[in-house]
Scaffold this motif. Structure first.
Motif, short mmCIF file in Angstrom:
data_model
loop_
_atom_site.label_atom_id
_atom_site.label_comp_id
_atom_site.label_asym_id
_atom_site.label_seq_id
_atom_site.Cartn_x
_atom_site.Cartn_y
_atom_site.Cartn_z
N MET A 6 0.85 -1.20 0.00
CA MET A 6 0.00 0.00 0.00
C MET A 6 0.89 1.24 0.00
O MET A 6 1.99 1.23 0.53
N LEU A 7 0.35 2.30 -0.62
CA LEU A 7 1.12 3.54 -0.77
C LEU A 7 0.22 4.75 -0.61
O LEU A 7 -0.89 4.79 -1.15
N ILE A 8 0.72 5.75 0.11
CA ILE A 8 0.15 7.11 0.06
C ILE A 8 1.24 7.99 -0.52
O ILE A 8 2.26 8.22 0.14
N PRO A 9 1.09 8.50 -1.73
CA PRO A 9 2.17 9.29 -2.32
C PRO A 9 2.24 10.69 -1.71
O PRO A 9 1.29 11.13 -1.06
N PRO A 10 3.35 11.40 -1.91
CA PRO A 10 3.44 12.78 -1.42
C PRO A 10 2.33 13.64 -2.04
O PRO A 10 1.95 13.44 -3.19
N PHE A 11 1.78 14.57 -1.25
CA PHE A 11 0.65 15.36 -1.71
C PHE A 11 1.04 16.38 -2.78
O PHE A 11 0.22 16.81 -3.57
N ASP A 12 2.32 16.76 -2.78
CA ASP A 12 2.75 17.90 -3.60
C ASP A 12 3.54 17.48 -4.84
O ASP A 12 4.27 18.28 -5.41
N GLN A 13 3.43 16.23 -5.24
CA GLN A 13 4.19 15.76 -6.40
C GLN A 13 3.28 14.95 -7.31
O GLN A 13 2.24 14.47 -6.89
N ASP A 14 3.72 14.80 -8.56
CA ASP A 14 3.03 13.90 -9.48
C ASP A 14 3.08 12.50 -8.86
O ASP A 14 4.17 11.96 -8.62
N PRO A 15 1.91 11.90 -8.57
CA PRO A 15 1.94 10.60 -7.87
C PRO A 15 2.37 9.44 -8.77
O PRO A 15 2.80 8.41 -8.26
N ARG A 16 2.26 9.62 -10.08
CA ARG A 16 2.42 8.44 -10.94
C ARG A 16 3.78 7.74 -10.82
O ARG A 16 3.81 6.50 -10.74
N PRO A 17 4.91 8.49 -10.74
CA PRO A 17 6.18 7.77 -10.55
C PRO A 17 6.21 6.98 -9.24
O PRO A 17 6.87 5.94 -9.17
N HIS A 18 5.49 7.47 -8.23
CA HIS A 18 5.45 6.74 -6.95
C HIS A 18 4.62 5.46 -7.08
O HIS A 18 4.98 4.42 -6.52
#
Ligand SMILES: Cc1ncc(COP(=O)(O)O)c(C=O)c1O
Length: 231
Positions: free
Chosen positions: A162-174
């Motif tokens: 499971m992942l919560i990506p950073p709020f301030d970046q393009d999530p797709r690379p994450h």
């Protein structure tokens, strides 16, 4: 419009978005499960979503999961509860053995606390792919050791990441990074560990998560509206 109708409409819109994203990614219909995040929403909102055909609900707070689960225990069919929030060891008793899936296991201490409850429990490992200091989730380099600990667990089995990506970046690379980690670790056979699920994507970004292989998307606002009460 009634609250029931607003929730049914929200669900219909989200289902249509999920179906379009599955198709755009060349993935089969139904390959992505929709988890409705009912955090801070009252039991009647869950009833409305149940009436509109939604079954799986996610909660962030241990006592809220316990209370809502009790309030809705008599519903038929019953909701399937998932826990997606940060979990302290002293709150494990409210969640372990009660949730169909705990998405947020991120340390061997938490794993030991869940395992120690003695009830069968499925979980995901939350990974802090971006290495954010304030964010929960295990560092990618520590993931193999936690999966090894899961392999030795008595009651807990691991079904994915499971992942919560950073709020301030393009999530797709994450999202892509979580899938790559999964693909790497899936090459190591471990008992109790079957990394088939990728829990990633929320209201604003679940299409990108589906394009990168999400099998569970966690959607709150796009179904129920904003969580803070409106004046
Ligand atoms: C772990 C987790 N996943 C998903 C969500 C749902 O987010 P959204 O309302 O943006 O869909 C939340 C909301 O708090 C969350 O904490």
């Amino acid at each position: 419009m009634t609250r029931e109708q607003a929730i049914a409409d929200g669900l219909a819109r989200v289902r249509a978005r999920v179906a379009a994203a599955e198709q755009a990614a060349g993935r089969g219909p139904g390959s992505v499960r929709l988890l409705a995040i009912s955090k801070k929403m009252p039991p009647d909102d869950v009833r409305a979503a149940l009436a509109a055909g939604q079954r799986a609900f996610g909660e962030n707070y241990a006592q809220e999961l316990r209370d809502k689960r009790a309030a809705l225990a008599a519903e038929a069919p019953a909701p399937e509860w998932h826990f997606v929030g940060p979990l302290q060891s002293n709150k494990v008793k409210y969640v372990a053995g009660q949730a169909a899936l705990i998405h947020s296991v991120d340390s061997s201490a938490l794993l030991a606390a869940i395992d120690g409850r003695g009830a069968p429990q499925a979980c995901l490992v939350q990974v802090n792919v971006a290495g954010e200091a304030q964010k929960r989730g295990i560092a990618p380099e520590a993931l193999p050791a936690l999966l090894d600990a899961l392999a030795a667990a008595k009651n807990v089995r691991c079904e994915g990441l499971m992942l919560i990506p950073p709020f301030d970046q393009d999530p797709r690379p994450h999202f892509a990074a979580l899938r790559a980690l999964r693909d790497r670790e899936a090459r190591h056979a471990r008992p109790n560990v079957d990394l088939r699920e990728l829990s990633m994507g929320m209201s604003d970004d679940f299409e990108a998560a589906i394009a990168e292989g999400a099998t569970i998307v966690r959607v709150g606002t796009a179904i129920f509206g904003p969580r803070s009460p409106q004046p």
